[in-house]
Design a protein around this motif. Structure first.
Motif, PDB file in Angstrom:
ATOM      1  N   LEU A 133       0.803  -1.215   0.000  1.00 20.36           N
ATOM      2  CA  LEU A 133       0.000   0.000   0.000  1.00 20.36           C
ATOM      3  C   LEU A 133       0.837   1.267   0.000  1.00 20.36           C
ATOM      4  O   LEU A 133       0.482   2.250  -0.637  1.00 20.36           O
ATOM      5  CB  LEU A 133      -0.922  -0.011   1.223  1.00 20.36           C
ATOM      6  N   ARG A 134       1.919   1.258   0.743  1.00 20.51           N
ATOM      7  CA  ARG A 134       2.774   2.438   0.870  1.00 20.51           C
ATOM      8  C   ARG A 134       4.206   1.993   1.112  1.00 20.51           C
ATOM      9  O   ARG A 134       4.434   0.874   1.565  1.00 20.51           O
ATOM     10  CB  ARG A 134       2.344   3.292   2.063  1.00 20.51           C
ATOM     11  N   LYS A 135       5.135   2.870   0.856  1.00 18.95           N
ATOM     12  CA  LYS A 135       6.544   2.610   1.132  1.00 18.95           C
ATOM     13  C   LYS A 135       6.770   2.614   2.634  1.00 18.95           C
ATOM     14  O   LYS A 135       6.387   3.583   3.304  1.00 18.95           O
ATOM     15  CB  LYS A 135       7.365   3.739   0.513  1.00 18.95           C
ATOM     16  N   PRO A 136       7.374   1.582   3.193  1.00 20.25           N
ATOM     17  CA  PRO A 136       7.703   1.622   4.630  1.00 20.25           C
ATOM     18  C   PRO A 136       8.696   2.749   4.922  1.00 20.25           C
ATOM     19  O   PRO A 136       9.482   3.132   4.069  1.00 20.25           O
ATOM     20  CB  PRO A 136       8.351   0.254   4.884  1.00 20.25           C
ATOM     21  N   GLU A 137       8.624   3.274   6.138  1.00 17.28           N
ATOM     22  CA  GLU A 137       9.587   4.271   6.611  1.00 17.28           C
ATOM     23  C   GLU A 137      10.986   3.668   6.660  1.00 17.28           C
ATOM     24  O   GLU A 137      11.161   2.534   7.127  1.00 17.28           O
ATOM     25  CB  GLU A 137       9.237   4.698   8.051  1.00 17.28           C
ATOM     26  N   ALA A 138      11.962   4.417   6.227  1.00 11.75           N
ATOM     27  CA  ALA A 138      13.348   3.966   6.384  1.00 11.75           C
ATOM     28  C   ALA A 138      13.708   3.985   7.868  1.00 11.75           C
ATOM     29  O   ALA A 138      13.339   4.911   8.583  1.00 11.75           O
ATOM     30  CB  ALA A 138      14.279   4.870   5.587  1.00 11.75           C
ATOM     31  N   GLY A 139      14.409   2.965   8.328  1.00 10.09           N
ATOM     32  CA  GLY A 139      14.915   2.964   9.691  1.00 10.09           C
ATOM     33  C   GLY A 139      13.895   2.681  10.769  1.00 10.09           C
ATOM     34  O   GLY A 139      14.179   2.844  11.953  1.00 10.09           O
TER      35      GLY A 139
END
Lengths: 145, 145, 145, 145
Positions: B87-93
């Motif tokens: 659905l969406r790009k996961p947060e980096a880190g």
């Protein structure tokens, strides 16, 4: 065809870093792309069989490369949906092969499917289908599937 | 409930070897199980985002553990089918959390679903549903879902 | 093969009542079954295209019949899961054909897939895969796929 | 919210013709839409249970309406992919209710899910998720989900 097997393997090596060594494009035609997963310890589950995420990753890379073979390496296609059926236990100690084809290559969406086999076996170990969102403009040059 | 969060984490450590360190059961109730993926370099794709196979694996382990929480550690449930929407790009880190629930726990089949979140975010990064084949006799003691 | 095309059509007429007239098994081999949906007003959406539920139903009946062709008419296989990708708009005024094959026929689960085409067209309008739970004992006689 | 339950029911009646009478939007909030399928003879399979295509259609209409409630009636969203798990036999003689929510409402794609219940029952009869392609410009005004 914008990229053949050699071009796809070169692309893997350049852009996929350490992951590239796990995969090898065996053949890439308009009708079908064949991708090999060189099964190693990192792909195994306790018990010696290939893990679900490894099979998922094989199908994902295979269909992604089938799209690139048609629209070239500029694309940033993103997987938006995936379905996978696990049919049989993979053979221990055998590579996996993904027999892959595109069902649709539209301006906005591409859909492909893959049958996964343990090398040397006739019955598939898994079936997968995946959908990719194509960035605007990227599929311009390609003949639609 | 046959196994709570502590029992499931002990099971992971004993039976899942090196993989266990990547996961932590945060909570396990009848209604919902929460599993954490400790995101590390091995889970990242070029660009810094969590890879599709890592998200697939998180959902698979989470729903598997939700089944075990109900039927106990003797079971050898096998994933037979899976669907996932990215659905969406996961947060980096950021770690990923899988909010998981069982929709069916039958004598032969179990079905569960998971919503995956980057820790601290409200909008899910992926939705997954998976089906498991339950070995004969294993679900005997459990109250059906 | 326990049932050929004629036997499957006779089964449809006897057990599926008024629905049977919508369908016709064109061919049934071990490798592939072809089922026709005689598209009528009831299958159309506003705009004249075949509705999603009609395509879903065609794939479901086609894969169900492919299972029966192998295990015979005694079975009460139940659809447990389905995935479908809609690829293109069906042609107005054309029947739909489902090119169907079984990927697995186990003792407990069967998995099949279908490509749907508007008659006379090369590009598929939809791809579907479905899983069926097989009642105990029903698949005994059949050679596994 | 661009359309509430009354506006959605009026839209159904105007644009969905004879199909509209089968459905009724019970409630439509940002978080959840509830759609009723008035189960009639046409939805039943031999044996008296609601057919798979009817459940598929209910989920499809429900998620479609959840999108319209956010972007208004101008849209021509098209279903591109669907997955459905059939969990239990629906009650004979009971309506079905689809508890529906959007997981993503992007500029190009929307993803929603629905749990289907026989009216008065706690355990769901099916789970579905569907993806829709949004025509360019249509989602402009809506707050993203």
């Amino acid at each position: 065809m914008m990229m053949d097997a050699a071009a796809l393997n070169a692309f893997l090596e350049r852009d996929f870093g350490q992951v590239a060594a796990q995969f090898c494009v065996e053949s890439a035609e308009v009708e079908q792309l064949m991708l090999r997963l060189r099964v190693g310890v990192m792909h195994l589950r306790p018990g010696g069989t290939v893990s679900g995420p490894s099979m998922f990753g094989l199908a994902d890379v295979a269909i992604y490369l089938a799209i690139l073979s048609r629209i070239g390496p500029v694309a940033l296609a993103v997987t938006t949906g995936a379905t996978i059926d696990f049919l049989r236990k993979p053979e221990a100690g055998a590579d996996l092969l993904a027999e892959t084809r595109l069902l649709k290559l539209g301006r906005r969406l591409a859909v492909g499917e893959a049958l996964l086999f343990s090398e040397g076996q006739v019955a598939p170990v898994a079936r997968a289908s995946m959908t990719y969102s194509i960035p605007p403009g990227a599929a311009q040059g390609a003949a639609p599937v």
